[in-house]
Design a protein around this motif. Structure first.
Motif, PDB file in Angstrom:
ATOM      1  N   ARG A 192       0.830  -1.206   0.000  1.00 47.38           N
ATOM      2  CA  ARG A 192       0.000   0.000   0.000  1.00 47.38           C
ATOM      3  C   ARG A 192       0.867   1.260   0.000  1.00 47.38           C
ATOM      4  N   ALA A 193       1.934   1.251   0.794  1.00 48.59           N
ATOM      5  CA  ALA A 193       2.842   2.402   0.845  1.00 48.59           C
ATOM      6  C   ALA A 193       3.623   2.552  -0.454  1.00 48.59           C
ATOM      7  N   SER A 194       3.678   1.487  -1.248  1.00 53.53           N
ATOM      8  CA  SER A 194       4.385   1.529  -2.528  1.00 53.53           C
ATOM      9  C   SER A 194       3.457   1.889  -3.684  1.00 53.53           C
ATOM     10  N   GLY A 195       2.230   2.290  -3.360  1.00 50.06           N
ATOM     11  CA  GLY A 195       1.309   2.744  -4.393  1.00 50.06           C
ATOM     12  C   GLY A 195       0.364   1.701  -4.931  1.00 50.06           C
TER      13      GLY A 195
ATOM     14  N   THR B 233       7.826  -4.345  -6.145  1.00 49.17           N
ATOM     15  CA  THR B 233       7.736  -2.883  -6.113  1.00 49.17           C
ATOM     16  C   THR B 233       9.037  -2.212  -6.519  1.00 49.17           C
TER      17      THR B 233
ATOM     18  N   ILE C 106       7.283   1.091   6.428  1.00 47.13           N
ATOM     19  CA  ILE C 106       6.336   1.805   5.574  1.00 47.13           C
ATOM     20  C   ILE C 106       6.969   3.083   5.024  1.00 47.13           C
ATOM     21  N   THR C 107       7.693   3.797   5.870  1.00 46.41           N
ATOM     22  CA  THR C 107       8.349   5.032   5.434  1.00 46.41           C
ATOM     23  C   THR C 107       9.363   4.758   4.342  1.00 46.41           C
TER      24      THR C 107
ATOM     25  N   ARG D  16       7.489   4.275   1.087  1.00 44.92           N
ATOM     26  CA  ARG D  16       6.998   5.544   0.546  1.00 44.92           C
ATOM     27  C   ARG D  16       8.136   6.356  -0.068  1.00 44.92           C
TER      28      ARG D  16
ATOM     29  N   THR E   1       9.146   4.857  -3.390  1.00 46.65           N
ATOM     30  CA  THR E   1       8.127   5.135  -4.396  1.00 46.65           C
ATOM     31  C   THR E   1       8.202   6.575  -4.861  1.00 46.65           C
ATOM     32  N   TRP E   2       8.380   7.483  -3.928  1.00 43.88           N
ATOM     33  CA  TRP E   2       8.507   8.905  -4.286  1.00 43.88           C
ATOM     34  C   TRP E   2       9.726   9.129  -5.172  1.00 43.88           C
TER      35      TRP E   2
END
Length: 267
Positions: A40-43, A110, A232-233, A236, A239-240
């Motif tokens: 989910r945190a990876s989009g 991911t 999770i951070t 994210r 992914t960003w």
């Protein structure tokens, strides 16, 4: 657990008993959120229905990860759609497959593929797994004998990756990958399968097995939350970074030429 034990997340919180379990292959399934929250945190999109099994879909809609505990034998299914050079592929992992090992595969979904050719056996050999060739089967077995990874090739031309772990009481899990499963994913799975580090399980969730070693540890709820949030951070942030790289990539097509002093006509 009573709610008052979870309030505050601060100085007044109480430590809870957990256990470090080794080998990780026999640690039991664990918390599925270890997998789902990272995706989910990876989009990834959560396509789960209320009260139903977990279903996560990749941003490009080509891969789905599902966990269904409501059917027998139940467990994880990862399915990838066919692309131009390869057909559809899938992986099926039993419900007692430790989530840390499942995440070896799903986390890799991911991330960009490595430029190096994947080698499924390398992580196992680095951890002193025993390898042997028996006819059309090549097998690697963990040092304590509880876990294995096997490549089967049948005379009819079919092939399959088969892996799992089992203790002397018969408790454990199995998993298999179709032949066209991308090898970098199978290698990522084998790396976590061979990882010698113990994994943590809460009291009451430790399997009854004579082949595991456990160490009791006291953990505060805020510590658990911090460890989970760090994972999770990291997802994210990665992914960003990937999305930023795509949006700032230089143009590869030439802009229309405008003569000096000339103007463009609006259309």
């Amino acid at each position: 657990m009573r709610k008052k034990q979870w309030q505050g997340w601060g100085p007044g919180e109480q430590a809870e008993q957990h256990y470090l379990v080794q080998p990780r292959a026999l640690a039991g399934g664990g918390d599925v959120r270890h997998v789902s929250e990272f995706l989910r945190a990876s989009g990834w999109r959560d396509r789960s229905k209320t009260g139903g099994p977990l279903l996560m879909e990749s941003p490009d809609r080509t891969v789905r990860v599902a966990y269904d505990p409501y059917v027998l034998p139940g467990g994880w299914t990862v399915h990838g759609q066919a692309d131009d050079p390869n057909g559809a592929w899938s992986a099926h992992l039993g419900r007692q497959t430790p989530v840390e090992i499942v995440a070896g595969l799903t986390d890799a979904l991911t991330q960009p593929r490595s430029a190096h050719a994947p080698n499924v056996w390398a992580p196992l050999e680095e951890q002193n797994w025993h390898t042997r060739l028996e006819g059309e089967r090549y097998t690697a077995t963990s040092p304590e004998g509880a876990a294995w990874m096997q490549y089967r090739h049948s005379p009819d031309g079919s092939a399959m990756w088969w892996t799992g772990a089992k203790d002397k009481q018969g408790n454990g899990w199995t998993a298999n990958f179709t032949p066209n499963t991308p090898m970098y994913l199978v290698q990522a799975f084998s790396a976590e399968l061979a990882n010698p580090d113990p994994v943590m399980r809460p009291r009451g969730r430790v399997p009854h097995s004579a082949q595991i070693r456990t160490w009791s540890v006291s953990v505060k709820p805020s510590q658990l939350r911090a460890w989970q949030q760090a994972r999770i951070t990291a997802a994210r942030a990665a992914t960003w970074a990937r999305n930023s790289a795509r949006t700032t990539r230089p143009r590869t097509t030439a802009r229309p030429h405008t003569p000096a002093g000339g103007t463009r006509t609006r259309r």
